[in-house]
Design a protein around this motif. Structure first.
Motif, PDB file in Angstrom:
ATOM      1  N   LYS A   1       0.816  -1.219   0.000  1.00  0.00           N
ATOM      2  CA  LYS A   1       0.000   0.000   0.000  1.00  0.00           C
ATOM      3  C   LYS A   1       0.858   1.282   0.000  1.00  0.00           C
ATOM      4  O   LYS A   1       0.665   2.169  -0.815  1.00  0.00           O
ATOM      5  CB  LYS A   1      -0.903  -0.043   1.236  1.00  0.00           C
ATOM      6  N   THR A   2       1.806   1.347   0.937  1.00  0.00           N
ATOM      7  CA  THR A   2       2.623   2.549   1.072  1.00  0.00           C
ATOM      8  C   THR A   2       3.524   2.744  -0.144  1.00  0.00           C
ATOM      9  O   THR A   2       3.669   3.861  -0.656  1.00  0.00           O
ATOM     10  CB  THR A   2       3.470   2.483   2.360  1.00  0.00           C
ATOM     11  N   THR A   3       4.117   1.668  -0.634  1.00  0.00           N
ATOM     12  CA  THR A   3       4.955   1.755  -1.834  1.00  0.00           C
ATOM     13  C   THR A   3       4.132   2.217  -3.024  1.00  0.00           C
ATOM     14  O   THR A   3       4.565   3.074  -3.804  1.00  0.00           O
ATOM     15  CB  THR A   3       5.596   0.384  -2.154  1.00  0.00           C
ATOM     16  N   PHE A   4       2.911   1.674  -3.157  1.00  0.00           N
ATOM     17  CA  PHE A   4       2.050   2.100  -4.256  1.00  0.00           C
ATOM     18  C   PHE A   4       1.703   3.577  -4.141  1.00  0.00           C
ATOM     19  O   PHE A   4       1.624   4.294  -5.145  1.00  0.00           O
ATOM     20  CB  PHE A   4       0.765   1.276  -4.301  1.00  0.00           C
ATOM     21  N   THR A   5       1.470   4.060  -2.920  1.00  0.00           N
ATOM     22  CA  THR A   5       1.148   5.470  -2.707  1.00  0.00           C
ATOM     23  C   THR A   5       2.242   6.360  -3.316  1.00  0.00           C
ATOM     24  O   THR A   5       1.953   7.340  -4.003  1.00  0.00           O
ATOM     25  CB  THR A   5       0.991   5.762  -1.197  1.00  0.00           C
ATOM     26  N   GLY A   6       3.506   5.990  -3.050  1.00  0.00           N
ATOM     27  CA  GLY A   6       4.630   6.732  -3.622  1.00  0.00           C
ATOM     28  C   GLY A   6       4.673   6.612  -5.139  1.00  0.00           C
ATOM     29  O   GLY A   6       4.899   7.597  -5.856  1.00  0.00           O
ATOM     30  N   LYS A   7       4.451   5.398  -5.647  1.00  0.00           N
ATOM     31  CA  LYS A   7       4.475   5.176  -7.101  1.00  0.00           C
ATOM     32  C   LYS A   7       3.392   5.990  -7.805  1.00  0.00           C
ATOM     33  O   LYS A   7       3.626   6.563  -8.875  1.00  0.00           O
ATOM     34  CB  LYS A   7       4.253   3.688  -7.405  1.00  0.00           C
ATOM     35  N   LEU A   8       2.203   6.020  -7.210  1.00  0.00           N
ATOM     36  CA  LEU A   8       1.087   6.740  -7.824  1.00  0.00           C
ATOM     37  C   LEU A   8       1.384   8.240  -7.883  1.00  0.00           C
ATOM     38  O   LEU A   8       1.102   8.907  -8.885  1.00  0.00           O
ATOM     39  CB  LEU A   8      -0.208   6.487  -7.046  1.00  0.00           C
ATOM     40  N   ALA A   9       1.969   8.761  -6.800  1.00  0.00           N
ATOM     41  CA  ALA A   9       2.336  10.184  -6.778  1.00  0.00           C
ATOM     42  C   ALA A   9       3.342  10.488  -7.890  1.00  0.00           C
ATOM     43  O   ALA A   9       3.211  11.483  -8.612  1.00  0.00           O
ATOM     44  CB  ALA A   9       2.909  10.560  -5.417  1.00  0.00           C
ATOM     45  N   SER A  10       4.327   9.624  -8.046  1.00  0.00           N
ATOM     46  CA  SER A  10       5.346   9.803  -9.081  1.00  0.00           C
ATOM     47  C   SER A  10       4.726   9.719 -10.472  1.00  0.00           C
ATOM     48  O   SER A  10       5.024  10.535 -11.357  1.00  0.00           O
ATOM     49  CB  SER A  10       6.436   8.732  -8.925  1.00  0.00           C
ATOM     50  N   PHE A  11       3.834   8.744 -10.658  1.00  0.00           N
ATOM     51  CA  PHE A  11       3.161   8.526 -11.948  1.00  0.00           C
ATOM     52  C   PHE A  11       2.337   9.748 -12.342  1.00  0.00           C
ATOM     53  O   PHE A  11       2.424  10.247 -13.478  1.00  0.00           O
ATOM     54  CB  PHE A  11       2.267   7.285 -11.836  1.00  0.00           C
ATOM     55  N   LEU A  12       1.524  10.245 -11.402  1.00  0.00           N
ATOM     56  CA  LEU A  12       0.637  11.370 -11.714  1.00  0.00           C
ATOM     57  C   LEU A  12       1.403  12.695 -11.817  1.00  0.00           C
ATOM     58  O   LEU A  12       0.992  13.597 -12.543  1.00  0.00           O
ATOM     59  CB  LEU A  12      -0.461  11.471 -10.656  1.00  0.00           C
ATOM     60  N   LYS A  13       2.515  12.773 -11.135  1.00  0.00           N
ATOM     61  CA  LYS A  13       3.355  13.972 -11.224  1.00  0.00           C
ATOM     62  C   LYS A  13       4.025  14.050 -12.597  1.00  0.00           C
ATOM     63  O   LYS A  13       4.025  15.111 -13.234  1.00  0.00           O
ATOM     64  CB  LYS A  13       4.417  13.932 -10.114  1.00  0.00           C
ATOM     65  N   THR A  14       4.582  12.929 -13.065  1.00  0.00           N
ATOM     66  CA  THR A  14       5.337  12.940 -14.321  1.00  0.00           C
ATOM     67  C   THR A  14       4.450  12.825 -15.554  1.00  0.00           C
ATOM     68  O   THR A  14       4.728  13.436 -16.589  1.00  0.00           O
ATOM     69  CB  THR A  14       6.379  11.811 -14.338  1.00  0.00           C
ATOM     70  N   LYS A  15       3.344  12.054 -15.456  1.00  0.00           N
ATOM     71  CA  LYS A  15       2.540  11.788 -16.648  1.00  0.00           C
ATOM     72  C   LYS A  15       1.257  12.610 -16.736  1.00  0.00           C
ATOM     73  O   LYS A  15       0.659  12.703 -17.801  1.00  0.00           O
ATOM     74  CB  LYS A  15       2.206  10.294 -16.717  1.00  0.00           C
ATOM     75  N   ARG A  16       0.831  13.174 -15.617  1.00  0.00           N
ATOM     76  CA  ARG A  16      -0.379  14.002 -15.644  1.00  0.00           C
ATOM     77  C   ARG A  16      -0.105  15.434 -15.173  1.00  0.00           C
ATOM     78  O   ARG A  16      -1.037  16.208 -15.007  1.00  0.00           O
ATOM     79  CB  ARG A  16      -1.465  13.369 -14.766  1.00  0.00           C
ATOM     80  N   SER A  17       1.175  15.723 -14.927  1.00  0.00           N
ATOM     81  CA  SER A  17       1.597  17.080 -14.510  1.00  0.00           C
ATOM     82  C   SER A  17       0.876  17.557 -13.252  1.00  0.00           C
ATOM     83  O   SER A  17       0.545  18.744 -13.112  1.00  0.00           O
ATOM     84  CB  SER A  17       1.360  18.083 -15.651  1.00  0.00           C
ATOM     85  N   LYS A  18       0.633  16.631 -12.302  1.00  0.00           N
ATOM     86  CA  LYS A  18      -0.031  17.000 -11.049  1.00  0.00           C
ATOM     87  C   LYS A  18       1.008  17.438 -10.010  1.00  0.00           C
ATOM     88  O   LYS A  18       2.202  17.117 -10.108  1.00  0.00           O
ATOM     89  CB  LYS A  18      -0.837  15.815 -10.497  1.00  0.00           C
TER      90      LYS A  18
END
Length: 444
Positions: free
Chosen positions: A112-129
């Motif tokens: 869960k916690t690792t995914f939380t970090g991955k999702l933040a990275s994904f949405l930051k780089t690919k969705r400019s969030k």
């Protein structure tokens, strides 16, 4: 991933080999074998039964073209039904809020916690969030620290309240801070337990009611099979989550969770985790997953990963250098680093059609390029840019500096020179794979 299921399904299709057409008699044995393969993969019994009934119905209604063999037609039918079983099409995440609030739920140990970090990275780089992570697990001693470490890795701030044991208040205060400081995305990590219990369910329900998230994602360990599906059902009954995340798909997963969870909880799988690195997260595409289960590879995902690392301007510069025979060790090092960013070598090879079975028992070393990189890093900037400078004494120094032998240094330089000649003749970088193919890829 799915190796055993893939092998058993392939064997099932072979039962139709040599048959002139699909009939109720010959398809019955094939479907019996397919159902057994699904159950061995820990697919829900009702799901496996319904699936094979649909395949039978579709197969017996087909007029097989003379140019298409019965086993080929069965592969197509199974592929289409697997795609439908896993949801038919990918489902996007809801990011419409200001800020968008995503609540992460799941059992302890699910990733869960690792995914939380991955999702933040994904949405930051690919969705400019512009995300803010929230450390809402106040019970597991290392959870807050783990999220902070992940946040540092991806340059995303983490909201914490030292000493607080009230995750509901922490979540509310985090959203207030996000609004004040201009964050447009809040991702809340929550506590998990070793098993579903009333206290955990009450707590996460209270967080949901307090912050009204735009998206609730339930994280499950894909290696737990039917246990994951049963847990998902209990969480969904209480939370009515929006989507599922399957973690550890790079492990020895039998596939039961991926194939059963959609039909049991009627919620889409939105993401899959394929490793520990922060970029090892993919959007779930049912059709592509069906391709991989049936040993067809996943060339679309492979191309997408390559395109993410591909810089058109740099490629044009590289092409000009190759044409002038100026391809250097610096250029080669850059290509290696791009390949490494695409994911694990075994995962990449498995995306190539027909390669899954061939590499099943091969031991791929994700540090395969470490020795090559050590040799190149032991060169001076001038030597990397002008390989012609590498005389005997320089090679001896490079071998000592990289912890390798002179023979290994000589071999790398010889391979590099041979490839550079071929690349100049071709006038483009397509033959870089020849050099890669001769590198030490497996464990010694």
């Amino acid at each position: 991933m799915f190796d055993n299921l893939s092998e058993k399904l392939e064997r099932s299709f072979k039962l139709l080999k040599g048959q002139g057409k699909i009939t109720e008699i010959n398809v019955a044995e094939t479907l019996k074998d397919i159902r057994r393969a699904l159950l061995d993969a820990d697919v829900n019994f009702k799901t496996a039964k319904t699936f094979t009934e649909k395949v039978k119905e579709e197969a017996l209604g087909q007029d097989v073209l003379s140019a298409v063999k019965p086993e080929q037609m069965m592969v197509k039918i199974v592929h289409d039904e697997l795609t439908k079983l896993m949801g038919g099409a990918s489902t996007d995440i809801n990011l419409k809020g200001e800020p968008a609030i995503i609540l992460i739920a799941g059992l302890q140990g699910s990733g869960k916690t690792t995914f939380t970090g991955k999702l933040a990275s994904f949405l930051k780089t690919k969705r400019s969030k512009n995300p803010l992570l929230v450390a809402g697990d106040v019970y597991r001693p290392a959870a807050i620290n783990q999220l902070q470490v992940l946040g540092e890795q991806i340059s995303v701030p983490v909201f914490t309240q030292e000493g607080s044991k009230d995750p509901v208040q922490i979540a509310k205060d985090a959203i207030k801070e996000a609004k004040q400081k201009g964050f447009d995305l809040v991702i809340i990590d929550t506590a998990g337990r070793l098993a579903v219990d009333a206290e955990m369910m009450n707590e996460i329900s209270a967080i949901k009611n307090a912050v009204k998230p735009h998206e609730i994602l339930f994280v499950v360990d894909s290696m737990t099979g039917q246990d994951a599906v049963n847990t998902a059902k209990e969480f969904n009954d209480r939370l009515d989550f929006d989507g599922v995340v399957l973690t550890k798909l790079d492990g020895d997963t039998r596939g039961g969770a991926a194939l059963s969870i959609r039909s049991v909880v009627n919620k889409p799988i939105k993401f899959v985790g394929t490793g520990e690195k922060m970029d090892a997260l993919d959007v779930f595409h049912p059709s592509r997953m069906a391709d991989r289960i049936l040993g067809m590879g996943d060339i679309v995902s492979l191309v997408e990963r390559a395109q993410e690392q591909f810089d058109e301007g740099e490629a044009r510069k590289l092409q000009k250098k190759i044409a002038k025979n100026q391809f250097s060790f610096n250029d080669f090092l850059s290509q290696i680093q791009q390949i490494k960013k695409m994911g694990s070598l075994k995962d990449l090879a498995g995306m190539i059609p027909g390669m899954g079975k061939a590499i099943k028992d091969m031991d791929f070393d994700d540090d395969a390029f470490k020795e090559v990189e050590a040799i190149i890093f032991s060169m001076t900037p001038a030597e990397r840019e002008t390989p012609e400078l590498l005389n005997g004494s320089r090679r001896k120094r490079i071998a000592a500096g990289s912890g390798t032998s002179i023979q290994e240094v000589n071999r790398l330089i010889k391979q590099f020179e041979d490839t550079r000649k071929v690349m100049k003749m071709m006038g483009q970088g397509k033959n870089l794979s020849k050099l890669m193919a001769n590198m030490p890829m497996g464990r010694r």
